[in-house]
Design a protein around this motif. Structure first.
Motif, mmCIF file in Angstrom:
data_model
loop_
_atom_site.group_PDB
_atom_site.id
_atom_site.type_symbol
_atom_site.label_atom_id
_atom_site.label_comp_id
_atom_site.label_asym_id
_atom_site.label_seq_id
_atom_site.Cartn_x
_atom_site.Cartn_y
_atom_site.Cartn_z
ATOM 1 N N ARG A 15 0.847 -1.184 0.000
ATOM 2 C CA ARG A 15 0.000 0.000 0.000
ATOM 3 C C ARG A 15 0.889 1.242 0.000
ATOM 4 O O ARG A 15 1.921 1.282 0.674
ATOM 5 N N VAL A 16 0.485 2.246 -0.753
ATOM 6 C CA VAL A 16 1.199 3.516 -0.746
ATOM 7 C C VAL A 16 0.716 4.301 0.467
ATOM 8 O O VAL A 16 -0.478 4.579 0.603
ATOM 9 N N VAL A 17 1.648 4.632 1.353
ATOM 10 C CA VAL A 17 1.275 5.299 2.601
ATOM 11 C C VAL A 17 2.095 6.578 2.754
ATOM 12 O O VAL A 17 3.114 6.777 2.094
ATOM 13 N N TYR A 18 1.628 7.418 3.682
ATOM 14 C CA TYR A 18 2.272 8.706 3.915
ATOM 15 C C TYR A 18 2.453 8.911 5.412
ATOM 16 O O TYR A 18 1.704 8.368 6.226
ATOM 17 N N THR A 231 2.667 1.654 18.803
ATOM 18 C CA THR A 231 2.650 1.781 17.345
ATOM 19 C C THR A 231 1.964 0.586 16.701
ATOM 20 O O THR A 231 1.127 0.731 15.800
ATOM 21 N N ILE A 232 2.300 -0.609 17.159
ATOM 22 C CA ILE A 232 1.703 -1.822 16.588
ATOM 23 C C ILE A 232 0.218 -1.893 16.924
ATOM 24 O O ILE A 232 -0.608 -2.303 16.093
ATOM 25 N N SER A 233 -0.147 -1.476 18.129
ATOM 26 C CA SER A 233 -1.555 -1.573 18.542
ATOM 27 C C SER A 233 -2.467 -0.709 17.676
ATOM 28 O O SER A 233 -3.655 -0.998 17.524
ATOM 29 N N PRO A 313 4.819 0.711 10.450
ATOM 30 C CA PRO A 313 4.036 -0.532 10.511
ATOM 31 C C PRO A 313 3.765 -1.145 9.145
ATOM 32 O O PRO A 313 3.689 -2.370 9.014
ATOM 33 N N GLU A 314 3.613 -0.299 8.125
ATOM 34 C CA GLU A 314 3.354 -0.834 6.793
ATOM 35 C C GLU A 314 4.514 -1.693 6.319
ATOM 36 O O GLU A 314 4.324 -2.654 5.567
ATOM 37 N N GLY A 437 11.785 -0.585 0.695
ATOM 38 C CA GLY A 437 10.473 -0.200 1.203
ATOM 39 C C GLY A 437 10.148 -0.810 2.536
ATOM 40 O O GLY A 437 9.065 -0.596 3.087
ATOM 41 N N VAL A 438 11.086 -1.584 3.081
ATOM 42 C CA VAL A 438 10.930 -2.203 4.395
ATOM 43 C C VAL A 438 12.100 -1.731 5.252
ATOM 44 O O VAL A 438 13.261 -1.947 4.896
ATOM 45 N N ALA A 439 11.812 -1.063 6.368
ATOM 46 C CA ALA A 439 12.889 -0.507 7.189
ATOM 47 C C ALA A 439 12.331 -0.020 8.520
ATOM 48 O O ALA A 439 11.120 0.146 8.693
ATOM 49 N N VAL A 440 13.241 0.218 9.453
ATOM 50 C CA VAL A 440 12.932 0.891 10.710
ATOM 51 C C VAL A 440 13.952 2.013 10.901
ATOM 52 O O VAL A 440 15.005 2.032 10.266
#
Length: 681
Positions: A15-18, A231-233, A313-314, A437-440
């Motif tokens: 999903r494209v998120v902002y 954040t996860i909740s 989270p995405e 696109g996957v990171a922390v």
């Protein structure tokens, strides 16, 4: 490109998120002002980069032209953020008459990785749009060349217009991305909402919606860990795939004692399993999460996630959905973005250098790439598929099938556990995919110096244990040279505690694998006690606690030199120290004060061979007075050489012992965990 015909069942996988928090710090990772792409000559003709740059052959005008082109050739940073606004998590507003691009770290679809690791042969872009303008679909290949992939006109002022367009997965074997640019007509804004990249459900390699468990381990970072749980909740889509979070608390400042904990625990309900156990380090905390995930048997994946990282989270959801489509079970690793410079990526993928038994960046792309200064769209080398041998455990998704096949982490407390695990899993047929696109966001390493902490022991010991397990047939002479080099460097810097930790690490390896397991819970205290015996570990909070230095230190960086010159000077310095018996333990005042950022061996060489120095700590909170002791340096160098030779001489025997010890099995870890069963709270 073809218009969609509804004959296929599709699933949104990216999903494209902002961003909705810290927007001013992170927005270049999500969207950019559109500018005309400017490709370098090397993108079109790779042979250009095979030629050495001849600065001596340049005249002044040519050099000035080169610099001017470098300064003005790209206007792609989008520094004004004037063309768009993030309405919410799922909606982008493009201002009237403006154009915006999503060819960014978080919102460009990593098509090359999906082409390599899945059976997906076509992707579908979907979105809703309102206003007047157009949406352009674009693609790149592994060379970073950019191509149009479709265009959709938007003319829907009074309501939302549904958009769907398919893009075939071709020309992507070496890498490439898909993304969209959006342009609003003059006089009216353009809204794009609920944009997503969808894959055909029939191409999944897993049955149904798989579940994941998340393993978080924490030690006295209760507020950070609680923020991670919060954040996860709040991530609704992620929680639909979440089995439970195994939050393993190994500290004395407990997460469960935080003010908001009960509310978060109530919100997560059965999706939180809170565990308390003695401090077993990162390897013990993460292994506990893996152990419980396997034991309960309700999750297909276990995601290792640092307690003090800030999550997108995405990204977690993307890792799971990618794993669902992978041709075979793979570890899905996330990149590490700097916590103190949010647009800078520390690394996306790393390789293992077998000659050095050390890590290096994949494709020699280097570390610390700033996407605000050099966006993805304008860095063609970042469009090639970046593969890796392992991924740091700031964020890494591990299939339960892999855990059952290769076991848990080595019981080594911290350091090198993630590297060894990734390489071990890869050898067993479970490669690591470091997915864009996957990171922390995580604290980077530039504010740390392990040589001046107890961590140095674990770095050295665990690296050598990994070498024994991963390369049991032959010793590494290069490692011996690097060990001696590391010892010499510490001695040159008067960090004799670090040398002692090096030697204790090798002594403990020689004591065998059972000792490693038996001493696991108590080793940290022993290491701290040993380190505390040395004067270089004694710190004070202020420079005023020490005498004034004799002279000012001027950074060696102001006088750059060649590598051969530095090595020659260093060899002369070490040789001189080995032949000298100088001891400045009773010095009345330091020669100079050296800032932490310059606390490396060349400083000591270039600064006129100081006898004692004040050095600030990497975190900037304290000062230590380091003093020269040549006799101690002599003894330490010979001790290190003797220990390394002994290990190399007994390499195959030691390797066989460590291999036979089954250090990573569920049974071994069950004994380590003892009587601390998991409990919901």
């Amino acid at each position: 490109m073809t218009n969609t015909v509804e004959t296929t069942t599709w699933e949104s996988v990216v999903r494209v998120v902002y961003p909705t928090q810290d927007v001013d710090q992170v927005w270049p990772l999500y969207a950019l002002d559109w500018t005309q792409p400017m490709l370098s000559d090397a993108t079109l003709e790779f042979g250009i980069d095979m030629r050495q740059l001849n600065l001596d052959g340049m005249n002044q005008s040519q050099f000035q032209r080169l610099i001017r082109r470098g300064l003005t050739g790209s206007k792609s940073t989008g520094a004004t953020k004037a063309t768009f606004r993030f309405v919410n998590r799922d909606e982008l507003l493009v201002r009237a008459g403006m154009k915006t691009s999503t060819c960014t770290f978080f919102n460009a679809f990593p098509a090359g990785h999906w082409r390599r690791w899945t059976r997906v042969d076509v992707m579908r872009f979907v979105a809703r749009a309102k206003g007047q303008g157009s949406i352009s679909l674009n693609r790149s290949d592994g060379r970073g060349l950019l191509f149009p992939a479709g265009r959709i006109s938007v003319d829907s002022v009074d309501g939302w217009q549904d958009i769907a367009i398919e893009i075939p997965m071709t020309d992507l074997m070496d890498g490439g991305f898909f993304w969209f640019d959006a342009e609003a007509e003059s006089g009216i804004d353009l809204h794009i909402a609920d944009a997503a990249w969808q894959a055909p459900v029939a191409k999944r390699t897993t049955d149904g919606n798989t579940k994941l468990s998340i393993a978080i381990t924490t030690f006295n970072r209760a507020p950070y860990c609680l923020n991670q749980l919060k954040t996860i909740s709040k991530a609704t889509a992620l929680r639909e795939r979440l089995d439970t979070i195994y939050c393993t608390d190994q500290g004395t400042d407990h997460v469960s004692d935080q003010t908001d904990y009960l509310a978060v625990a109530d919100e997560l309900s059965s999706q939180l399993t809170y565990i308390r156990q003695r401090n077993l380090g990162g390897s013990g905390g993460f292994s506990r999460g893996m152990y419980e995930t396997v034991k309960h048997g309700t999750s297909a994946y276990c995601l290792l996630l640092d307690d003090d990282a800030i999550s997108e989270p995405e990204a977690i959801l993307r890792a799971v959905q990618f794993a669902d489509y992978a041709i075979k079970p793979v570890l899905v690793g996330g990149g590490m973005l700097h916590l103190d410079n949010r647009t800078m990526l520390y690394t996306q993928g790393e390789r293992f250098d077998w000659q050095r038994m050390w890590m290096k960046p994949s494709l020699e792309l280097g570390y610390n790439h700033d996407f605000a200064a050099e966006p993805l769209r304008d860095t063609p080398e970042r469009h090639q598929r970046i593969d890796g041998d392992f991924n740091g455990w700031w964020m890494c998704l591990i299939p339960v099938a892999a855990i059952k096949a290769v076991g848990l982490s080595l019981p080594v407390f911290i350091k090198f556990d993630d590297i060894e695990y990734g390489v071990r899993a890869k050898r067993a047929g479970f490669p690591t995919v470091c997915l864009p696109g996957v990171a922390v966001w995580h604290q980077a390493w530039h504010s740390k110096d392990p040589a001046r902490t107890w961590e140095e022991y674990f770095f050295v010991r665990n690296r050598w244990i990994a070498a024994l397990l991963l390369q049991p047939e032959r010793p590494f002479n290069r490692m011996m040279l690097e060990f001696m080099y590391a010892d010499a460097v510490l001695g040159m810097r008067f960090i004799y505690s670090g040398m002692a930790l090096h030697h204790q690490a090798l002594k403990d390896i020689l004591r065998g694998p059972q000792y490693i397991v038996d001493s696991f819970p108590t080793k940290l205290a022993e290491v701290r006690e040993l380190r505390g015996k040395y004067a270089d570990t004694q710190t004070k909070p202020s420079f005023e606690d020490f005498p004034e230095p004799d002279r000012e230190y001027v950074s060696a960086r102001r006088h750059p030199t060649g590598t051969k010159y530095r090595l020659k000077k260093a060899l002369k310095y070490v040789t001189g120290s080995m032949l000298s018996n100088e001891n400045d333990g009773n010095a009345e005042r330091p020669d100079m004060a050296i800032p932490a950022q310059d606390s490396y061996w060349w400083t000591w060489v270039s600064a006129g061979h100081p006898r004692s120095v004040l050095v600030t700590s990497p975190d900037g909170n304290s000062v230590a007075w380091l003093k020269r002791d040549d006799k101690l340096f002599h003894r330490n160098m010979w001790e290190g050489y003797r220990l390394v030779k002994r290990i190399l001489r007994n390499w195959k025997r030691l390797a066989a012992q460590y291999k036979a010890a089954d250090l990573t099995s569920m049974n071994t870890w069950a004994k380590i965990f003892g009587d601390s069963p998991a409990k919901g709270e």
